[in-house]
Design an enzyme around this catalytic site. Structure first.
Site, PDB file in Angstrom:
ATOM      1  N   ASN A  76       6.157   0.626  -8.775  1.00 40.13           N
ATOM      2  CA  ASN A  76       6.023   1.525  -7.625  1.00 40.13           C
ATOM      3  C   ASN A  76       7.093   2.616  -7.590  1.00 40.13           C
ATOM      4  O   ASN A  76       6.795   3.777  -7.729  1.00 40.13           O
ATOM      5  CB  ASN A  76       6.140   0.738  -6.311  1.00 40.13           C
ATOM      6  CG  ASN A  76       4.833   0.111  -5.883  1.00 40.13           C
ATOM      7  OD1 ASN A  76       3.766   0.483  -6.363  1.00 40.13           O
ATOM      8  ND2 ASN A  76       4.916  -0.847  -4.973  1.00 40.13           N
ATOM      9  N   GLU A  77       8.341   2.175  -7.333  1.00 38.66           N
ATOM     10  CA  GLU A  77       9.363   3.182  -7.026  1.00 38.66           C
ATOM     11  C   GLU A  77      10.776   2.633  -7.076  1.00 38.66           C
ATOM     12  O   GLU A  77      10.991   1.424  -7.114  1.00 38.66           O
ATOM     13  CB  GLU A  77       9.123   3.778  -5.630  1.00 38.66           C
ATOM     14  CG  GLU A  77       9.632   2.966  -4.447  1.00 38.66           C
ATOM     15  CD  GLU A  77       8.809   1.755  -4.081  1.00 38.66           C
ATOM     16  OE1 GLU A  77       9.291   0.634  -4.342  1.00 38.66           O
ATOM     17  OE2 GLU A  77       7.695   1.887  -3.563  1.00 38.66           O
TER      18      GLU A  77
ATOM     19  N   ASP B 296      18.890   9.820   4.658  1.00 36.78           N
ATOM     20  CA  ASP B 296      18.849   8.375   4.385  1.00 36.78           C
ATOM     21  C   ASP B 296      18.851   8.082   2.885  1.00 36.78           C
ATOM     22  O   ASP B 296      19.435   7.108   2.428  1.00 36.78           O
ATOM     23  CB  ASP B 296      17.585   7.753   4.998  1.00 36.78           C
ATOM     24  CG  ASP B 296      17.762   7.460   6.478  1.00 36.78           C
ATOM     25  OD1 ASP B 296      18.821   7.832   7.030  1.00 36.78           O
ATOM     26  OD2 ASP B 296      16.847   6.866   7.084  1.00 36.78           O
TER      27      ASP B 296
ATOM     28  N   ALA C 172      14.179  10.680   5.465  1.00 41.68           N
ATOM     29  CA  ALA C 172      14.876  11.245   6.633  1.00 41.68           C
ATOM     30  C   ALA C 172      15.925  12.276   6.222  1.00 41.68           C
ATOM     31  O   ALA C 172      17.126  12.078   6.452  1.00 41.68           O
ATOM     32  CB  ALA C 172      15.505  10.118   7.469  1.00 41.68           C
TER      33      ALA C 172
ATOM     34  N   ASP D 234      -0.128  -7.206  -2.813  1.00 39.65           N
ATOM     35  CA  ASP D 234       0.570  -6.335  -3.765  1.00 39.65           C
ATOM     36  C   ASP D 234       1.949  -6.894  -4.108  1.00 39.65           C
ATOM     37  O   ASP D 234       2.425  -6.735  -5.237  1.00 39.65           O
ATOM     38  CB  ASP D 234       0.721  -4.931  -3.173  1.00 39.65           C
ATOM     39  CG  ASP D 234      -0.625  -4.245  -3.040  1.00 39.65           C
ATOM     40  OD1 ASP D 234      -1.427  -4.343  -3.979  1.00 39.65           O
ATOM     41  OD2 ASP D 234      -0.888  -3.631  -1.987  1.00 39.65           O
ATOM     42  N   GLY D 235       2.574  -7.533  -3.130  1.00 33.36           N
ATOM     43  CA  GLY D 235       3.889  -8.142  -3.379  1.00 33.36           C
ATOM     44  C   GLY D 235       3.800  -9.155  -4.523  1.00 33.36           C
ATOM     45  O   GLY D 235       4.660  -9.189  -5.412  1.00 33.36           O
TER      46      GLY D 235
END
Ligand code: NAP
Length: 267
Positions: free
Chosen positions: A123-124, A152, A187, A49-50
């Protein structure tokens, strides 16, 4: 579908990928395919995927071309083709025997007093304090502050990105044909002093998201599809869906459930 005539190869340069790249180059003429670095009908990522993400970035999310991946990586969730099926894949694209899937991307705008930067992501994006200390971020949807997040950081994922970092953070998997944005806390602090939403929130793409850091914590570390960027004095980050999708080659329709089972559940 349109018969593919020209391709561009994007390899991640592992030994396995380089061998496959060599094999592909040898096979291309047999199926009437030509390698063209400029005007290609299909970008092929060789790797995991990278490698797929790097292909999209390197080719600036080319809307004129189609994209596909051959998995020589570890997971290869976005990678449609197995190395053992390369010959039949080449044959099928050369005669137009494939499906096309449209994929929406994230469109990201980062505003500081000195600049406005734009990015696209498959993705994000993750938004964190620059030195990875506690981030304090206003999350704004529908023009309203939903919460001032402490923790976080925040992750905003596309539907296709929901199986990536988002999933590891406890976010939900979104079926790819559902166009949505998912906001997942990283988090989050949860105490009498700090109340945060502890789960992810999935919203329709019509609602853009704004993230505003608190002034004293406005130097940020942004990670966009795994690439890190440090920004000082960020005023706001706006995330929405890109107007134009990119197009992927699929050899089978509706294989998502099987892919989830094979990649996340079976040995
Ligand atoms: P990376 O090593 O390239 O990727 C980390 C893992 O995420 C790999 O196993 C990769 O698959 C998988 N992955 C990437 N996109 C995916 C998708 N759409 N669906 C399912 N799995 C996917 O890490 P990187 O270069 O730092 O960042 C690239 C991407 O990795 C980021 O966009 C992020 O989503 C993800 N990531 C995940 C975590 C985590 O889960 N804790 C942490 C950092 C980054 P391959 O093995 O096939 O490459």
């Amino acid at each position: 579908m349109k018969k593919i005539k020209t391709v561009r190869l994007f390899s991640n340069h592992t030994k396995k990928s380089l061998l496959l790249e060599k094999k592909l180059r040898r096979l291309l003429p047999k199926y009437g395919l030509i390698e063209d670095l400029q005007n290609y009908d299909l970008g092929i990522a060789i790797g995991g995927d990278g490698a797929f993400l790097r292909m999209l970035k390197k080719s600036s999310f080319n809307r004129q071309a189609l994209y596909v991946g051959i998995n020589t990586g570890t997971l290869g969730f976005a990678q449609e083709i197995l190395p053992k099926n390369v010959e039949s894949f080449l044959e099928r694209i050369s005669i137009g025997d494939y499906y096309q899937e449209e994929v929406t991307l994230l469109s990201i705008e980062i505003k500081t007093p000195y600049s406005i930067s734009h990015f696209e992501a498959y993705n994000e994006i993750t938004v964190r304090e620059k030195e990875l200390r506690t981030a304090s971020l206003d999350l704004i949807i529908e023009g309203e502050i939903l919460e001032t997040f402490h923790g976080d950081g925040l992750l905003v994922s596309s539907s296709n990105g929901s199986t990536a970092y988002n999933l590891s953070l406890g976010g939900s998997i979104i079926y790819p044909s559902i166009e949505a944005l998912e906001i997942t806390p990283m988090a989050p602090l949860n105490s009498r002093s700090y109340r945060n939403i502890l789960h992810s929130l999935i919203i329709p793409i019509e609602l853009p998201i704004t993230i505003k850091p608190q002034k004293e914590r406005s130097d940020l570390l942004l990670s966009i599809d795994g690439e890190n960027y440090r920004y000082q004095e960020v005023e706001e980050i706006n995330v929405q869906v890109s107007k134009q999708p990119i197009k992927l080659v699929r050899l089978e329709e509706n294989r998502f459930v099987r892919r989830i089972r094979e990649k996340f559940l079976q040995d």
